[in-house]
Design an enzyme around this catalytic site. Structure first.
Site, short mmCIF file in Angstrom:
data_model
loop_
_atom_site.label_atom_id
_atom_site.label_comp_id
_atom_site.label_asym_id
_atom_site.label_seq_id
_atom_site.Cartn_x
_atom_site.Cartn_y
_atom_site.Cartn_z
CE LYS A 25 102.15 124.35 7.79
NZ LYS A 25 100.81 124.12 8.72
CB ALA A 62 108.14 130.09 14.16
N GLY A 109 113.90 126.19 18.29
CA GLY A 109 114.74 125.53 17.23
C GLY A 109 115.43 126.34 16.37
CD GLU A 112 117.41 123.90 20.30
OE1 GLU A 112 117.71 123.32 21.51
OE2 GLU A 112 116.76 123.84 19.58
CD GLU A 132 112.52 125.05 23.18
OE1 GLU A 132 112.90 125.06 21.93
OE2 GLU A 132 112.59 125.82 23.84
#
Length: 261
Positions: A25, A62, A109, A112, A132
């Site tokens: 993933k 990712a 993310g 982040e 985003e």
């Protein structure tokens, strides 16, 4: 090494190695991974003197797992975002330095998470993005504060408004990456740095991790006051006395130029 679940954990001497472990993933962050990551970081605070976060498989991370993303009411989105803030705060406000070893996609993310660490090491395969804005949503894992402070608000606006992607070299120039290394060498360099900071005096580490970020938010005189208080605390500790004595008596290493190290 504990490799079950979405996060792996391994203690190598005084360094905890925490791996995002959803390679199929692309290490996308879902609620389970976030929970396991927070638990692993909390464990490392007690086990280790430094930690390295890395990604198993083709990339670091990712970002948000959109495949498991579901429609939420505004209040639910708010609290979900706050859960990310809480998890990443354990890294930022913890007692030990956190180093991100980056390769491949470090997006949304994932960026982040990397920004929540204290240092970032990247190889040339890394690319950074905040998609985003292109997806009609807004960042929720702390980018508005932490990524913007590293890059500057203008660069972050560019990434969100236009979908601009930064490669490793551009990210280093912008101040997002601390160390740019050869292909495949990010974990080795992160381990080298982690071993070095694990050997630092604990009171110095406390000042760097806990006082320095807070000083940035203070008025000038308040920041200088806290600096002096931290200096008094660190420089009067027994470990500082021993290290300073080693330097004066020529047992300690001298500072050398970059080409000499």
């Amino acid at each position: 090494m504990s490799a079950e679940g979405a996060v792996s954990y391994e203690l190598r001497e005084r360094v905890a190695w925490i791996g995002l472990n959803r390679p199929l993933k692309r290490n996308a962050i879902n609620d389970a991974l976030l929970s396991e990551l927070e638990a692993a970081v909390r464990r490392a605070q007690h086990d280790a003197r430094a930690l390295v976060v890395f990604g198993h498989g083709p990339c670091f991370c990712a970002g948000l797992d959109l495949a498991e993303h579901r429609a939420r009411e505004a209040a639910e989105v708010f609290h979900h975002s706050r859960s990310w803030h809480a998890a990443f705060s354990v890294l930022r406000r913890g007692r030990i330095p956190a180093i991100a070893a980056l390769h491949g996609a470090t997006v949304g993310g994932g960026l982040e998470l990397a920004a929540a660490c204290h240092l970032r090491v990247a190889d040339p395969s890394v690319f950074f993005a905040l998609p985003e804005g292109q997806r009609g949503i807004y960042v929720g894992g702390g980018a508005s504060v932490h990524v913007a402070r590293l890059l500057g608000a203008s660069r972050m606006m560019d990434m969100m408004l236009t979908g601009r992607v930064l490669d490793a070299a551009a990210a280093e120039r912008a101040g997002l990456v601390n160390y740019l290394v050869e292909a495949g060498a990010a974990q080795d360099k992160a381990g080298e740095l982690a071993a070095k900071v694990a050997a630092m005096a604990p009171l110095t580490v406390l000042g760097v991790l806990q006082a320095l970020p807070r000083i940035q938010d203070m008025a000038e005189e308040d920041g200088l006051f806290v600096e002096s208080m931290m200096a008094a605390l660190a420089q009067t500790g027994p470990e500082a006395a021993a290290r300073l004595a080693d330097f004066v008596e020529k047992r300690g290493a001298k500072v050398t130029g970059p080409s000499e190290t």
